[in-house]
Design a protein around this motif. Sequence first.
Motif, short mmCIF file in Angstrom:
data_model
loop_
_atom_site.label_atom_id
_atom_site.label_comp_id
_atom_site.label_asym_id
_atom_site.label_seq_id
_atom_site.Cartn_x
_atom_site.Cartn_y
_atom_site.Cartn_z
N SER A 1 0.81 -1.06 0.19
CA SER A 1 0.05 -0.14 0.05
C SER A 1 0.76 1.39 -0.06
N GLY B 1 1.47 3.20 -4.00
CA GLY B 1 1.49 1.58 -3.74
C GLY B 1 1.86 0.82 -5.06
N ARG C 1 -9.82 -0.29 -7.24
CA ARG C 1 -9.53 -1.19 -5.79
C ARG C 1 -10.96 -1.29 -5.13
#
Lengths: 452, 249
Positions: free
Chosen positions: A189, A416, B237
Amino acid sequence: MSRFYVLLIAILLGSMPVAQAGVTPAEAEALKGALTPVGAERAGNAAGTIPPWTGGYTTMPPGYRPGDPRPDPFGGEKPILTITAANYTAYADNLPEGAKALFKAFPDYRMNVYPTHRTAAAPAEVYENVFRNATRAHAVADGLSYGVEGAAGGIPFPIPQSGLEVVWNHLLAFWGAAREAHLSTYVVSAAGNVDLGASYREVADFPYYAPGVTPESVGAYYFKTRHIEDAPPSKYGEAYLAWQPLNIARTKFAAWRYVPGERRVRRGPSLSYDTPDPEASGFETLDEYYIFFGGPDRYDFKLLGKKEMYIPYNNNGLYQRPVKEILSRNHANPDDLRYELHRVWVVEGTLAPGKHHIAPKRRLYVDEDSWFAVYSDAWDEDGRLWKFGHATMYLVPDLPAIVLGSQFVYDLILGGYVYGFAFNGDPIQYKVTPPHPESAYTPETLATEAIR
Amino acid sequence: MSDRPQITDEELHAYIDGELSRVRAADITALAQYDRELARKIAAFRADKARLVELYGPVGERPVPAAWLHTIERAQRRSTIWPSRQTIYAIAASLALMVVSMATYKIIKPSDEDPTVAQALAARHESLVMTDAAGTVSTMEAANHVVQDILGPTIKTPDLSKLGYTLAAAHAMPERKAVTIDYRDGQNHVFTVYLSHSPGTERFDMLKRGATRICVWQDEELSAVMVGEMSAGEMLRLATLAYAGLTAA
């Protein structure tokens, strides 16, 4: 014939897909002279920083057993240059946009450059097929965006005339006929936390490279893969199956997923194009696999030319390092990566009319010796540099070949990155195998092989 | 930035023309009572339609052009059955209206013709307006019950806390056999997952409507349309986490 009919015929011909063909037999003779058997420049560069190609690296360590970790034959070398945030502008012309962005953003990012070794090689049968493909490979009826015909067992266009030909060479580059591996995908991340996205047993076949293959026998799919996940616990038992066609206009991409909770195999969703990679928490799309993967039809690819660049190469040392050491915050640990100066083809894709993709522009950098794309830059719909794909290039002398290896995909906007196809620490690494039977890639087998 | 996406113009025109299903039309009528902007838009579209009728309405009563009449009469001479003069006028008027209608449609044709997306946007709008309505739940356990009642026992409410989003509300939409799940992050950004049975086709699409990003992800059984005001990267995401969470073990 009246001018009207001439014009009409010209319009009709212009509207038909062009069946791009290979080069003439006389041109193909260059593959036995100035060019290597796969179409790279045989000679080194004038500065002597790129040596001539002399057959590649094919030396096997004594007592090597298939699947053993492969040693780093250049492990004793020292860097001849270190590119840093302080000096990268002096080398800007030899770097991809993504690397420049990392230099700009992170003062500790650097590239250790080592002497160049042109280790790429292939079996004699592959060289013979490339020579034949040079004059016989051509686009499918719908155009080269949709597929290649008349080729098998070697890259189709060793003397490329267009961006699409270079892209097909990358898609059909030599990885061997089949392999087995245990692979992992790690997600780092922006805050530096490392998550295991998935670990899985992979079985993969390239029917395009099956022993004795011909354009007539190659079949509809050039690549088949099966993943069975064994970690993390939330993904234990999930499984995927994918078949990649040679002619995407005629044969659709096929994929299946086994969902353990349901104990059944479901078709799709299509594991292709800009669908997020389920094993990488959405940090990368499925066509970012292997730097660029799947159908090239969503882009108009333009060949920008060939240039010398610092690229990851001969990174066998990387696979011997622990993942914990490699995955540092913001970028991979520079001490674990090896870069060399090589010539690459540069190809730029912009969104094709009527198509959509979340990354409407991307640029690929394709190694002249192996034909693998080693870098990709991708821009978002607002023109911002968004993704940076970075191969590692793994030397596999038992094939013999240098293959794309593990890869990093950086998100330059949200931060990330992903480290995919990692096999660091696994006792069996990228095991070259004979081809698997077709039954290894059926949905029924997927259900049977899945863990629960 | 507004958290409330608009019902598509296409759906509103269908609503005004009486072409929506009774259930959907009732939804929009109810929504318009809560939403001043939606009510204003409906009124504006009705006014546009009235102006079009005013402009082109008399076309049917106007004399038919002589050339058209000549063509029609010549064709009729070859026919054994002779329609009345009124019928000829009616045909000509219909042709004229057809031309006008096609031109008008081209002008007012909405850009979003995707029914899956339109339905999800409308459902999101509805769910955001009716946060306190009966049938709304806001715990994961209750949301799971809602999801499983409508879509089957193997589907779960995704947990998006890893990316900073917590469940705000889930609404059953039994008449559509669908569920809307809204999540909010620390800045009160809303991410909506609209779940329904798949029409049977596989699909993955990422679309943008103004500031709103829409991700359609469906297999042969389940359709998930995910909506939020965010970048493509953020949507990738969130959508991946949500989609994986639907069938997580």
